[in-house]
Enzyme design. Sequence first.
Site, PDB file in Angstrom:
ATOM      1  N   ASN A  42       0.851  -1.195   0.000  1.00 56.49           N
ATOM      2  CA  ASN A  42       0.000   0.000   0.000  1.00 56.49           C
ATOM      3  C   ASN A  42       0.887   1.245   0.000  1.00 56.49           C
ATOM      4  OD1 ASN A  42       0.685  -0.768   2.680  1.00 56.49           O
ATOM      5  ND2 ASN A  42      -1.046   0.324   3.547  1.00 56.49           N
ATOM      6  N   CYS A  53      -4.052   0.548  -2.585  1.00 55.53           N
ATOM      7  CA  CYS A  53      -3.869  -0.674  -1.795  1.00 55.53           C
ATOM      8  C   CYS A  53      -2.776  -1.557  -2.392  1.00 55.53           C
ATOM      9  CB  CYS A  53      -5.159  -1.485  -1.777  1.00 55.53           C
ATOM     10  SG  CYS A  53      -6.525  -0.720  -0.908  1.00 55.53           S
ATOM     11  N   GLU A  55      -2.873  -4.727  -3.130  1.00 49.93           N
ATOM     12  CA  GLU A  55      -3.349  -5.623  -4.197  1.00 49.93           C
ATOM     13  C   GLU A  55      -3.353  -4.915  -5.539  1.00 49.93           C
ATOM     14  OE1 GLU A  55      -4.657  -4.892  -1.264  1.00 49.93           O
ATOM     15  OE2 GLU A  55      -6.235  -6.302  -0.691  1.00 49.93           O
ATOM     16  N   CYS A  86     -10.116  -5.229   0.019  1.00 47.93           N
ATOM     17  CA  CYS A  86     -11.238  -4.283   0.059  1.00 47.93           C
ATOM     18  C   CYS A  86     -12.083  -4.421  -1.209  1.00 47.93           C
ATOM     19  CB  CYS A  86     -10.722  -2.855   0.223  1.00 47.93           C
ATOM     20  SG  CYS A  86     -10.115  -2.117  -1.309  1.00 47.93           S
ATOM     21  N   CYS A  89     -10.449  -3.423  -4.535  1.00 46.62           N
ATOM     22  CA  CYS A  89      -9.462  -4.408  -5.015  1.00 46.62           C
ATOM     23  C   CYS A  89     -10.147  -5.647  -5.551  1.00 46.62           C
ATOM     24  CB  CYS A  89      -8.476  -4.740  -3.903  1.00 46.62           C
ATOM     25  SG  CYS A  89      -7.406  -3.324  -3.517  1.00 46.62           S
TER      26      CYS A  89
HETATM   27  N1  THU Z   1      -5.304  -1.528   2.395  1.00 47.41           N
HETATM   28  C1  THU Z   1      -4.720  -2.350   1.480  1.00 47.41           C
HETATM   29  O1  THU Z   1      -3.565  -2.159   1.087  1.00 47.41           O
HETATM   30  N2  THU Z   1      -5.458  -3.384   0.995  1.00 47.41           N
HETATM   31  C2  THU Z   1      -6.741  -3.652   1.351  1.00 47.41           C
HETATM   32  O2  THU Z   1      -7.387  -4.516   0.767  1.00 47.41           O
HETATM   33  C3  THU Z   1      -7.343  -2.920   2.465  1.00 47.41           C
HETATM   34  C4  THU Z   1      -6.654  -1.669   2.870  1.00 47.41           C
HETATM   35  C5  THU Z   1      -4.531  -0.392   2.909  1.00 47.41           C
HETATM   36  C6  THU Z   1      -5.007   0.943   2.442  1.00 47.41           C
HETATM   37  C7  THU Z   1      -4.504   1.864   3.526  1.00 47.41           C
HETATM   38  O3  THU Z   1      -3.182   2.255   3.241  1.00 47.41           O
HETATM   39  C8  THU Z   1      -4.497   0.985   4.776  1.00 47.41           C
HETATM   40  O4  THU Z   1      -4.606  -0.348   4.315  1.00 47.41           O
HETATM   41  C9  THU Z   1      -5.625   1.274   5.749  1.00 47.41           C
HETATM   42  O5  THU Z   1      -6.836   1.294   5.098  1.00 47.41           O
END
Ligand code: THU
Length: 127
Positions: A42, A53, A55, A86, A89
């Site tokens: 991320n 994110c 992914e 999320c 993604c």
């Molecule tokens: N995040 C991800 O990298 N992947 C996900 O599927 C959920 C959330 C990150 C985004 C942000 O930088 C942190 O997690 C908190 O939301």
Amino acid sequence: MTKEELYAQALEATKFSYSPYSKFKVGAALLTKKGLIFKGCNVENASYGGTICAERTAVFKAVSEGYTEFSKIAIAESNEGDCTPCGFCRQVLSEFSKDGSILVICKINGDLVEMPLKELLPYSFTF
Ligand code: THU
């Protein structure tokens, strides 16, 4: 490649997470059908909506290098707690797995699980 092996790669990817705002370090490891692994983390932004994110970082790295067919993706957070992809993604993954067969590996309730995307995102948007 076992779910444990791909998850270990995702965990390694968390070390490059740029997350000064949430402090939540996420990593992803995307396995292409040709056997290559693209890793992503991320990357946050002071304008929070600019955050991407782990992914999607991994998917966009792969697609921008000419790889659009994937078999599995693992997601990890640096403390090895639960971390499911999320909604954004899931939708982005569905773009490159129209039948939803790409396997998603992540921790749920402390267990490392592997399940097809179609279970996480049934009836994904398409046109
Ligand atoms: N995040 C991800 O990298 N992947 C996900 O599927 C959920 C959330 C990150 C985004 C942000 O930088 C942190 O997690 C908190 O939301």
